[in-house]
Design an enzyme around this catalytic site. Structure first.
Site, PDB file in Angstrom:
ATOM      1  N   GLU A 108      27.781   8.858  -3.156  1.00 44.57           N
ATOM      2  CA  GLU A 108      28.336   9.946  -3.958  1.00 44.57           C
ATOM      3  C   GLU A 108      29.862   9.940  -3.939  1.00 44.57           C
ATOM      4  OE1 GLU A 108      26.105  12.941  -1.988  1.00 44.57           O
ATOM      5  OE2 GLU A 108      24.236  12.252  -2.917  1.00 44.57           O
ATOM      6  N   PRO A 127      18.849   8.731  -0.328  1.00 47.48           N
ATOM      7  CA  PRO A 127      17.646   9.070   0.444  1.00 47.48           C
ATOM      8  C   PRO A 127      17.396  10.562   0.612  1.00 47.48           C
ATOM      9  CG  PRO A 127      19.432   8.611   1.948  1.00 47.48           C
ATOM     10  CD  PRO A 127      19.999   8.441   0.544  1.00 47.48           C
ATOM     11  N   GLU A 128      18.193  11.391  -0.047  1.00 47.46           N
ATOM     12  CA  GLU A 128      18.144  12.829   0.223  1.00 47.46           C
ATOM     13  C   GLU A 128      16.745  13.411   0.065  1.00 47.46           C
ATOM     14  OE1 GLU A 128      22.467  12.054  -0.968  1.00 47.46           O
ATOM     15  OE2 GLU A 128      20.482  11.331  -1.550  1.00 47.46           O
ATOM     16  N   VAL A 129      16.063  13.078  -1.033  1.00 49.25           N
ATOM     17  CA  VAL A 129      14.738  13.660  -1.268  1.00 49.25           C
ATOM     18  C   VAL A 129      13.771  13.292  -0.147  1.00 49.25           C
ATOM     19  CG1 VAL A 129      12.729  13.633  -2.810  1.00 49.25           C
ATOM     20  CG2 VAL A 129      15.037  13.817  -3.764  1.00 49.25           C
TER      21      VAL A 129
END
Length: 245
Positions: A108, A127-129
């Site tokens: 980001e 990988p946030e989700v």
């Protein structure tokens, strides 16, 4: 020692994330030092900015081994989002030179820049989700603009890693080059931009960014982050990460 290095040489401002022992993972102190460096770039006479990372990675994302800071979470999240605001608000064009890991917040940070060069073997991922988290840094707005809505959903929902070559194929980065050539290529691009009249470069950046309003995305991302950070899923994924040996 500062966690972000700053220097200006020959009209080029160099900002280097400097937590190499943690693969430049994001911690509160790094965010503070990053913002300080961006402010220094804004005050400088540099005509272009190059953002990179010291050591083996650009930025491996949030440092999940760091304890969650006490205090108002919104203030902390807004400060993280300020990195994107400052990157996009600089009058100078910003080139990200990405090597090694650019995971989560690291990817980001790169998206907030004006141009992105990547090593062919750089490793990107969102990988946030999979961790029960939400994206930040206006990725919810910028990523679909670069790769298209369907591919952006694929990258976010699957969370799979992909290299610099794939990032270039997707249009997420401008070019992928052999790792040993990355620094020289970023400097070559920076020198070419620095030779242009700075007012013209600043206006070109501004006019191209004008239709892209990231502020609503940043606000929604903070709202989602406030919900997810106290969830059971995040607690479990964080504990699993911290228990690794």
């Amino acid at each position: 020692m500062p966690t972000v290095d700053f220097a200006v040489e020959d009209g080029i401002a160099h900002i280097r994330l400097n937590r190499p022992e943690r693969l430049n993972a994001v911690a509160a102190v790094l965010v503070d030092d990053f913002l300080t460096a961006l402010d220094a770039a804004a005050r400088s006479d540099a005509r272009v900015v190059v953002l990179s990372g010291n050591g083996r990675a650009f930025c491996a994302g949030h440092d999940l081994k760091e304890p969650t800071p006490a205090g108002d979470s919104r203030t902390r999240l807004d400060r993280l989002q300020d990195v994107t605001r400052r990157l996009r608000g600089l009058r100078q064009p910003v080139i990200a030179a990405v090597h090694g890991y650019a995971i989560g917040a690291g990817a980001e940070f790169a998206l907030g820049c004006d141009l992105i060069l990547a090593a062919e073997d750089a490793v990107f991922a969102f990988p946030e989700v999979s961790l029960g988290l939400s994206v930040t840094g206006a990725a919810s707005r910028l990523l679909p603009l670069l790769v298209g809505p369907l591919k952006a959903k694929e990258l976010l929902l699957l969370g799979e890693r992909f290299d610099g070559r794939k990032a270039a194929e997707l249009g997420m980065v401008n070019a992928a080059v052999p790792a040993e050539q990355l620094r020289a290529e970023a400097l070559s691009w920076a020198k070419r931009i620095a030779e242009h009249p700075p007012a013209a470069a600043a206006m070109a950046k501004r006019v191209l960014d004008t239709p892209i309003d990231v502020e609503p995305a940043l606000e929604l991302e903070v709202s989602h982050a406030l919900i997810t950070e106290t969830s059971a899923a995040v607690a479990a994924s964080t504990e699993a990460f911290r228990s690794r040996t």
